[in-house]
Design a protein around this motif. Structure first.
Motif, mmCIF file in Angstrom:
data_model
loop_
_atom_site.group_PDB
_atom_site.id
_atom_site.type_symbol
_atom_site.label_atom_id
_atom_site.label_comp_id
_atom_site.label_asym_id
_atom_site.label_seq_id
_atom_site.Cartn_x
_atom_site.Cartn_y
_atom_site.Cartn_z
ATOM 1 N N ILE A 94 0.268 8.790 5.547
ATOM 2 C CA ILE A 94 0.233 7.426 5.157
ATOM 3 C C ILE A 94 0.399 7.422 6.384
ATOM 4 C CG2 ILE A 94 1.111 5.371 4.166
ATOM 5 C CD1 ILE A 94 1.875 6.060 2.016
ATOM 6 N N ALA A 95 -0.830 6.627 7.572
ATOM 7 C CA ALA A 95 -1.061 6.608 8.787
ATOM 8 C C ALA A 95 0.801 4.829 9.004
ATOM 9 C CB ALA A 95 -1.734 6.741 8.945
ATOM 10 N N ARG A 96 0.029 4.629 8.271
ATOM 11 C CA ARG A 96 0.658 2.912 8.101
ATOM 12 C C ARG A 96 0.699 2.365 6.899
ATOM 13 N NH1 ARG A 96 -3.455 -0.081 12.373
ATOM 14 N NH2 ARG A 96 -4.545 0.560 11.267
ATOM 15 N N ALA A 97 1.229 1.494 7.527
ATOM 16 C CA ALA A 97 1.490 0.427 6.545
ATOM 17 C C ALA A 97 2.651 -0.885 6.496
ATOM 18 C CB ALA A 97 2.663 1.067 4.581
ATOM 19 N N ARG A 98 1.781 -1.745 6.208
ATOM 20 C CA ARG A 98 2.322 -3.236 5.669
ATOM 21 C C ARG A 98 2.340 -4.057 4.475
ATOM 22 N NH1 ARG A 98 -1.401 -5.104 10.063
ATOM 23 N NH2 ARG A 98 -3.001 -6.046 8.496
ATOM 24 N N ALA A 99 3.468 -4.828 4.537
ATOM 25 C CA ALA A 99 3.125 -5.552 3.734
ATOM 26 C C ALA A 99 3.376 -7.108 3.448
ATOM 27 C CB ALA A 99 4.830 -4.687 2.338
ATOM 28 N N ALA A 100 3.215 -7.318 2.607
ATOM 29 C CA ALA A 100 3.524 -9.599 2.563
ATOM 30 C C ALA A 100 4.528 -9.559 1.547
ATOM 31 C CB ALA A 100 1.762 -9.762 2.354
#
Length: 119
Positions: A94-100
């Motif tokens: 996983i290069a990057r992750a964002r969560a809401a």
């Protein structure tokens, strides 16, 4: 089912960058096996009790040559915040992750009193 007994219901929401590991070869991008990242989240104001929290991935940048294995959860939920956690395992990169996220629960209203009975 959670029942709300307050006349005032609060809804708080936000978006958080969990990590960005491809720039510096971080463990979510370059590692293998069980890995975890967590980010503390603080509500804009406290709830009266523990709210219901829903979290979902808003961005997930994966390596195309590996399997996609992720779990995203909200843990350690309190009146003031929670921990947003992303877990992966195996060869997932996983290069990057964002969560809401969104939290719903009882909050103090203008008519609520705080009574101090002393010690």
């Amino acid at each position: 089912m959670k029942k709300l007994y307050s006349s005032v219901t609060g809804v708080d929401q936000g978006s958080i960058q969990l990590f960005s590991d491809f720039e510096d070869e971080g463990e979510m991008w370059s590692g293998t096996g069980e890995r975890e990242r967590w980010m503390p989240v603080e509500f804009s104001e406290p709830f009266k009790g523990i709210p219901s929290v829903f979290i979902t991935l808003e961005l997930l940048d994966l390596h195309s040559g590996a399997n996609h294995r992720t779990v995203t959860v909200a843990e350690n939920i309190s009146e003031t915040g929670f921990d947003a956690i992303l877990r992966t395992w195996g060869d997932t990169r996983i290069a990057r992750a964002r969560a809401a996220w969104i939290a719903i629960g009882e909050v103090k209203g203008d008519e609520d009193w705080d009574i101090d009975y002393g010690s």
